[in-house]
Design a protein around this motif. Structure first.
Motif, PDB file in Angstrom:
ATOM      1  N   LYS A  19       0.837  -1.317  -0.034  1.00  0.00           N
ATOM      2  CA  LYS A  19      -0.038  -0.094  -0.080  1.00  0.00           C
ATOM      3  C   LYS A  19       0.895   1.155   0.006  1.00  0.00           C
ATOM      4  N   ALA A  20       2.014   1.439   0.777  1.00  0.00           N
ATOM      5  CA  ALA A  20       2.842   2.434   0.827  1.00  0.00           C
ATOM      6  C   ALA A  20       3.271   2.719  -0.814  1.00  0.00           C
ATOM      7  N   ARG A  21       3.764   1.530  -1.322  1.00  0.00           N
ATOM      8  CA  ARG A  21       4.310   1.691  -2.705  1.00  0.00           C
ATOM      9  C   ARG A  21       3.210   2.313  -3.603  1.00  0.00           C
ATOM     10  N   LEU A  22       2.176   1.719  -3.626  1.00  0.00           N
ATOM     11  CA  LEU A  22       0.879   2.434  -4.354  1.00  0.00           C
ATOM     12  C   LEU A  22       0.578   3.853  -4.192  1.00  0.00           C
ATOM     13  N   ALA A  23       0.855   4.351  -2.712  1.00  0.00           N
ATOM     14  CA  ALA A  23       0.645   5.646  -2.358  1.00  0.00           C
ATOM     15  C   ALA A  23       1.637   6.505  -2.795  1.00  0.00           C
ATOM     16  N   ILE A  24       3.081   5.983  -2.725  1.00  0.00           N
ATOM     17  CA  ILE A  24       3.982   6.692  -3.363  1.00  0.00           C
ATOM     18  C   ILE A  24       3.969   6.808  -4.863  1.00  0.00           C
ATOM     19  N   ARG A  25       3.754   5.946  -5.550  1.00  0.00           N
ATOM     20  CA  ARG A  25       3.685   6.242  -7.055  1.00  0.00           C
ATOM     21  C   ARG A  25       2.488   7.143  -7.433  1.00  0.00           C
ATOM     22  N   ASP A  26       1.477   7.129  -6.796  1.00  0.00           N
ATOM     23  CA  ASP A  26       0.276   8.258  -7.081  1.00  0.00           C
ATOM     24  C   ASP A  26       0.897   9.405  -6.481  1.00  0.00           C
ATOM     25  N   GLY A  27       1.603   9.615  -5.316  1.00  0.00           N
ATOM     26  CA  GLY A  27       2.063  10.797  -5.040  1.00  0.00           C
ATOM     27  C   GLY A  27       3.117  11.545  -5.845  1.00  0.00           C
ATOM     28  N   ALA A  28       3.805  10.616  -6.405  1.00  0.00           N
ATOM     29  CA  ALA A  28       4.974  11.154  -7.393  1.00  0.00           C
ATOM     30  C   ALA A  28       4.253  11.618  -8.486  1.00  0.00           C
ATOM     31  N   LYS A  29       3.576  10.767  -8.923  1.00  0.00           N
ATOM     32  CA  LYS A  29       2.885  11.205 -10.351  1.00  0.00           C
ATOM     33  C   LYS A  29       2.138  12.596 -10.251  1.00  0.00           C
ATOM     34  N   ARG A  30       1.289  12.660  -8.875  1.00  0.00           N
ATOM     35  CA  ARG A  30       0.390  14.090  -9.068  1.00  0.00           C
ATOM     36  C   ARG A  30       1.648  15.077  -8.785  1.00  0.00           C
TER      37      ARG A  30
END
Length: 272
Positions: free
Chosen positions: A191-202
């Motif tokens: 879940k942390a990786r999914l959130a980081i990927r989304d955060g970096a994208k945004r």
């Protein structure tokens, strides 16, 4: 568009204890993989946002933690030390437009997980112009001297609370909640990786953050852990002794200040 991702380890999901961040034991071997996979998540997010090139900076300890063969092959890897720009080495490359900070932590004497600033043995606090900063603030300001903003950062809740005002417009990703210096409540690594990927994208897509700028010459106040360390650092004629454990020096820029602090960090090893 070129993006620099600076990756530390103390703010990584599932990391709580000093044994996880020090080479030479099995817990570190597992934690360095967790670190690498969070870096990969940020790399993926940056490319999702349209980055054409990504550099990932290994920014913990000896700066050679993440196995290169585990990292996303689309990225170039900055590893090894010493290097002048330390945790943001690569920001000086032409075309770098954004920095993402992954796995960062609270400053020294903070209440976050594994909180410290640069060197937990040596430094109790670091201030520029009277403002106390942790590693994110110091290296965010160094990136700012190159005109590059921090657009995304991940770590625990205390790290985020300390740094949100420094980086308005940046995307913050909370990977865990601190309940003590070596305890907390973490997202699962997935879940942390999914959130980081989304955060970096945004963060990279929006690029709404402005560079953090501490303009001109800097007066640095450094509080150290022991009087012996103050004795050592004051061998450097540029340092003024304020009291038993507090020193002050002037630097012509943030870059010069950070380089001097890193020299002190290296010097401190003789007293360990």
């Amino acid at each position: 568009m070129k993006v620099l991702i600076s990756t530390d380890i103390e703010g990584v999901a599932g990391v709580y204890h000093p044994e996880q961040v020090r080479p030479g034991n099995p817990e570190f071997e597992r934690a360095r993989l967790l670190m690498a996979h969070e870096a990969n998540a940020a790399i993926a997010g940056a490319f999702d946002a349209g980055a054409t090139e990504v550099l990932v900076n290994d920014s913990h300890g000896g700066f050679r933690n993440m196995p290169p063969d585990v990292l996303d092959p689309r990225a170039r890897v900055v590893q090894g030390k010493p290097r002048y720009l330390s945790m943001v080495a690569g920001v000086e490359e032409e075309g770098v437009e954004a920095v993402c900070m992954v796995g960062y932590h609270s400053r020294a004497q903070g209440r976050g997980i594994l909180a410290h600033t640069i060197n937990s043995f040596a430094f109790a606090s670091v201030s520029l112009g009277g403002q106390e900063l942790g590693e994110a603030g110091l290296y965010g300001a160094l990136a700012g001297e190159y005109g590059v903003p921090v657009v995304m950062a991940s770590g625990d809740d205390v790290f985020i609370d300390e740094n949100r005002a420094l980086f308005p417009g940046a995307v913050f990703v909370e990977t865990k909640r601190a309940t003590g210096n070596t305890s907390g409540v973490s997202l699962s690594p997935e879940k942390a990786r999914l959130a980081i990927r989304d955060g970096a994208k945004r963060g990279v897509e929006a690029r709404a953050a402005k560079p953090l700028v501490f303009a001109g010459a800097q007066t640095v106040t450094l509080r150290v852990q022991t009087a012996a360390l103050a004795d050592l650092f004051c061998q450097w004629p540029a340092f003024e002794r304020v009291d038993g454990v507090t020193l002050r020096f002037d630097a012509p820029s943030v870059e010069a200040a950070v380089r001097m602090l890193n020299c002190c960090s290296a010097m401190s090893s003789m007293l360990r």
